[in-house]
Design a protein around this motif. Structure first.
Motif, PDB file in Angstrom:
ATOM      1  N   PRO A 126      -4.204   6.655  -2.582  1.00  0.00           N
ATOM      2  CA  PRO A 126      -3.797   5.618  -2.186  1.00  0.00           C
ATOM      3  C   PRO A 126      -3.931   4.597  -3.274  1.00  0.00           C
ATOM      4  O   PRO A 126      -4.772   4.505  -4.190  1.00  0.00           O
ATOM      5  CB  PRO A 126      -4.938   5.309  -1.027  1.00  0.00           C
ATOM      6  CG  PRO A 126      -5.586   6.538  -0.738  1.00  0.00           C
ATOM      7  CD  PRO A 126      -5.451   7.325  -2.115  1.00  0.00           C
ATOM      8  N   GLN A 127      -2.975   3.924  -3.140  1.00  0.00           N
ATOM      9  CA  GLN A 127      -2.554   2.734  -4.311  1.00  0.00           C
ATOM     10  C   GLN A 127      -2.464   1.291  -3.649  1.00  0.00           C
ATOM     11  O   GLN A 127      -1.821   1.225  -2.431  1.00  0.00           O
ATOM     12  CB  GLN A 127      -1.551   2.916  -4.950  1.00  0.00           C
ATOM     13  CG  GLN A 127      -1.390   4.222  -5.755  1.00  0.00           C
ATOM     14  CD  GLN A 127      -2.477   4.275  -6.962  1.00  0.00           C
ATOM     15  OE1 GLN A 127      -2.522   3.039  -7.820  1.00  0.00           O
ATOM     16  NE2 GLN A 127      -3.260   5.169  -7.011  1.00  0.00           N
ATOM     17  N   GLU A 128      -2.649   0.184  -4.196  1.00  0.00           N
ATOM     18  CA  GLU A 128      -2.520  -1.372  -3.539  1.00  0.00           C
ATOM     19  C   GLU A 128      -1.908  -2.094  -4.694  1.00  0.00           C
ATOM     20  O   GLU A 128      -2.408  -2.251  -5.811  1.00  0.00           O
ATOM     21  CB  GLU A 128      -3.997  -1.742  -3.233  1.00  0.00           C
ATOM     22  CG  GLU A 128      -4.049  -1.462  -1.684  1.00  0.00           C
ATOM     23  CD  GLU A 128      -5.314  -2.403  -1.105  1.00  0.00           C
ATOM     24  OE1 GLU A 128      -5.905  -1.825  -0.155  1.00  0.00           O
ATOM     25  OE2 GLU A 128      -5.432  -3.527  -1.671  1.00  0.00           O
ATOM     26  N   GLN A 129      -1.027  -3.021  -4.388  1.00  0.00           N
ATOM     27  CA  GLN A 129      -0.498  -3.790  -5.410  1.00  0.00           C
ATOM     28  C   GLN A 129       0.018  -4.988  -4.794  1.00  0.00           C
ATOM     29  O   GLN A 129       0.528  -5.067  -3.610  1.00  0.00           O
ATOM     30  CB  GLN A 129       0.857  -3.273  -6.325  1.00  0.00           C
ATOM     31  CG  GLN A 129       0.460  -2.039  -7.029  1.00  0.00           C
ATOM     32  CD  GLN A 129       1.460  -1.209  -7.757  1.00  0.00           C
ATOM     33  OE1 GLN A 129       2.625  -1.868  -7.801  1.00  0.00           O
ATOM     34  NE2 GLN A 129       1.192  -0.480  -8.685  1.00  0.00           N
ATOM     35  N   ARG A 136       0.986  -1.295   0.112  1.00  0.00           N
ATOM     36  CA  ARG A 136       0.071   0.063   0.077  1.00  0.00           C
ATOM     37  C   ARG A 136       0.688   1.295   0.033  1.00  0.00           C
ATOM     38  O   ARG A 136       1.705   1.260   0.821  1.00  0.00           O
ATOM     39  CB  ARG A 136      -0.810  -0.060   1.127  1.00  0.00           C
ATOM     40  CG  ARG A 136      -1.966  -1.185   1.241  1.00  0.00           C
ATOM     41  CD  ARG A 136      -2.879  -0.996   2.377  1.00  0.00           C
ATOM     42  NE  ARG A 136      -3.860  -2.228   2.360  1.00  0.00           N
ATOM     43  CZ  ARG A 136      -3.725  -3.253   2.916  1.00  0.00           C
ATOM     44  NH1 ARG A 136      -2.980  -3.500   3.412  1.00  0.00           N
ATOM     45  NH2 ARG A 136      -4.791  -4.033   2.639  1.00  0.00           N
ATOM     46  N   PHE A 137       0.557   2.040  -0.915  1.00  0.00           N
ATOM     47  CA  PHE A 137       1.383   3.279  -0.792  1.00  0.00           C
ATOM     48  C   PHE A 137       0.714   4.627  -1.455  1.00  0.00           C
ATOM     49  O   PHE A 137      -0.522   4.356  -1.936  1.00  0.00           O
ATOM     50  CB  PHE A 137       2.603   3.282  -1.821  1.00  0.00           C
ATOM     51  CG  PHE A 137       2.471   2.735  -3.214  1.00  0.00           C
ATOM     52  CD1 PHE A 137       2.239   1.375  -3.435  1.00  0.00           C
ATOM     53  CD2 PHE A 137       2.343   3.570  -4.147  1.00  0.00           C
ATOM     54  CE1 PHE A 137       2.358   1.103  -4.887  1.00  0.00           C
ATOM     55  CE2 PHE A 137       1.757   3.518  -5.474  1.00  0.00           C
ATOM     56  CZ  PHE A 137       1.945   2.205  -5.912  1.00  0.00           C
ATOM     57  N   PHE A 138       1.088   5.733  -1.055  1.00  0.00           N
ATOM     58  CA  PHE A 138       0.237   6.910  -1.577  1.00  0.00           C
ATOM     59  C   PHE A 138       1.074   7.544  -2.693  1.00  0.00           C
ATOM     60  O   PHE A 138       2.208   7.907  -2.867  1.00  0.00           O
ATOM     61  CB  PHE A 138       0.314   7.982  -0.414  1.00  0.00           C
ATOM     62  CG  PHE A 138      -0.526   8.908  -0.498  1.00  0.00           C
ATOM     63  CD1 PHE A 138      -1.642   8.950  -0.312  1.00  0.00           C
ATOM     64  CD2 PHE A 138      -0.107  10.247  -0.906  1.00  0.00           C
ATOM     65  CE1 PHE A 138      -2.712  10.083  -0.642  1.00  0.00           C
ATOM     66  CE2 PHE A 138      -0.870  11.330  -1.175  1.00  0.00           C
ATOM     67  CZ  PHE A 138      -2.052  11.271  -1.162  1.00  0.00           C
ATOM     68  N   ASP A 139       0.089   7.701  -3.699  1.00  0.00           N
ATOM     69  CA  ASP A 139       0.725   8.436  -4.922  1.00  0.00           C
ATOM     70  C   ASP A 139       0.121   9.869  -4.699  1.00  0.00           C
ATOM     71  O   ASP A 139      -1.004  10.143  -4.589  1.00  0.00           O
ATOM     72  CB  ASP A 139       0.015   7.817  -6.229  1.00  0.00           C
ATOM     73  CG  ASP A 139       0.798   8.316  -7.523  1.00  0.00           C
ATOM     74  OD1 ASP A 139       1.520   7.725  -8.097  1.00  0.00           O
ATOM     75  OD2 ASP A 139       0.438   9.554  -7.980  1.00  0.00           O
ATOM     76  N   LEU A 140       1.132  11.007  -4.919  1.00  0.00           N
ATOM     77  CA  LEU A 140       0.834  12.189  -4.791  1.00  0.00           C
ATOM     78  C   LEU A 140      -0.051  12.922  -5.931  1.00  0.00           C
ATOM     79  O   LEU A 140      -0.997  13.769  -5.592  1.00  0.00           O
ATOM     80  CB  LEU A 140       2.155  13.180  -4.916  1.00  0.00           C
ATOM     81  CG  LEU A 140       2.958  12.956  -3.757  1.00  0.00           C
ATOM     82  CD1 LEU A 140       4.431  14.046  -4.044  1.00  0.00           C
ATOM     83  CD2 LEU A 140       2.408  13.362  -2.304  1.00  0.00           C
TER      84      LEU A 140
END
Ligand code: GLU
Length: 305
Positions: free
Chosen positions: A175-178, A167-171
């Motif tokens: 929020p993104q999940e892979q 899970r990471f945050f794209d500016l």
């Protein structure tokens, strides 16, 4: 953008990077990336590190590297991690082909902990194995993971990835999940020619250059989860944030890099365009401004305040 960055709680002088591969001349796609990288850094107290991504020796040429650096200078984008002149003198910035020892040390550290295994599968073998599971990307099914292949039987090395959801945050995208284990399976870190792969080299480099925010084109979004998983295995503690910006394309949809002839900075220079003309035009193609109004490199922060 300022408020989003505040929420990330970045250190003052946080770092991003400009990381071209010298496989061709600088084109408008690079200029758009430079506008994002320098614009974000200059608008929000960040620093830009330069990195030459020449891990693939068969496609990279020194003459392209020199031309990329010249064009970057001409445009007026000055890295903070070594000026281009210092870089040529061997200081401050990073060239992947000079960094072999670091990748060797990183793979050894993972090997000792049991995360690395030799793999004998070719792309054709993998394609045959997964042909009943069509997906956007070929997922390595783990054939050699537990088959105790002697290390000298193949140059290829893979890293064992767990089933974790990244899970990471794209500016730009939020929020993104892979799940890398489902997207690509165990990542290749060294190829059959003994070259370090993009995924591995870039992860080591982002650690070494102490990068806080990766700003790059959206074509690399799918790589982000696996790079985060690799970085964690390598002991990364500081969070790494991402911004994947849209790519500029030709009207027919082709990526600019594939047909740089009419979008190369060299050609535009030769046709009499100024650096500010080129940057202004790239900013319009990227949708950052409504027209081709010239914009100097030192003014690109205004798109990101
Ligand atoms: N070297 C890549 C390129 O020129 C960028 C890789 C990255 O930003 O992670 O597109």
């Amino acid at each position: 953008m300022g408020r989003v960055l505040d929420a990330l709680n970045l250190r003052p002088g946080w770092r991003t990077r400009f990381a071209p591969a010298p496989t061709g001349f600088l084109h408008l796609g690079h200029v758009v990336n430079a506008i994002y990288v320098w614009g974000m850094a200059r608008a929000h107290d960040g620093r830009v590190m330069l990195r030459i991504e020449d891990h693939d020796r068969s496609r990279c040429r020194l003459e392209y590297e020199q031309a990329l650096l010249d064009d970057l200078d001409w445009l007026g984008f000055t890295p903070d991690g070594g000026t281009t002149a210092e870089f040529r003198a061997g200081a401050s910035a990073l060239r992947q082909s000079d960094n072999d020892w670091r990748y060797a040390a990183a793979i050894t550290a993972l090997e000792i902990r049991g995360f690395i295994y030799p793999c004998r599968c070719s792309r054709g073998d993998i394609a045959r194995l997964v042909e009943d599971r069509p997906s956007e990307e070929m997922r390595y099914p783990g054939t050699c993971r537990d088959s105790a292949i002697p290390p000298d039987a193949s140059m290829q090395r893979r890293v064992k990835l767990g089933p974790e959801r990244e899970r990471f945050f794209d500016l730009l995208r939020g929020p993104q999940e892979q799940v890398p284990a489902e997207q690509c399976g165990d990542v290749l870190v060294r190829d059959r020619l003994g070259q370090w792969t993009y995924q591995f080299a870039v992860t080591v480099d982002d650690l070494d250059q102490q990068i806080d925010v990766v700003i790059r084109g959206e074509d690399l979004l799918a790589s982000t989860g696996r790079q985060r998983a690799l970085a964690r295995l390598m002991g990364r503690k500081r969070p790494l944030h991402f911004m994947h910006h849209p790519l500029v394309r030709h009207p027919g949809g082709a990526k600019l890099s594939k047909s740089a002839g009419d979008s190369g900075v060299r050609e535009l220079r030769a046709a009499g365009a100024s650096a500010a003309d080129v940057i202004g035009h790239a900013a319009r193609l990227a949708g950052l401004q409504a027209d081709d109004a010239p914009c100097a490199a030192c003014d690109v922060h205004r798109f990101f305040t």
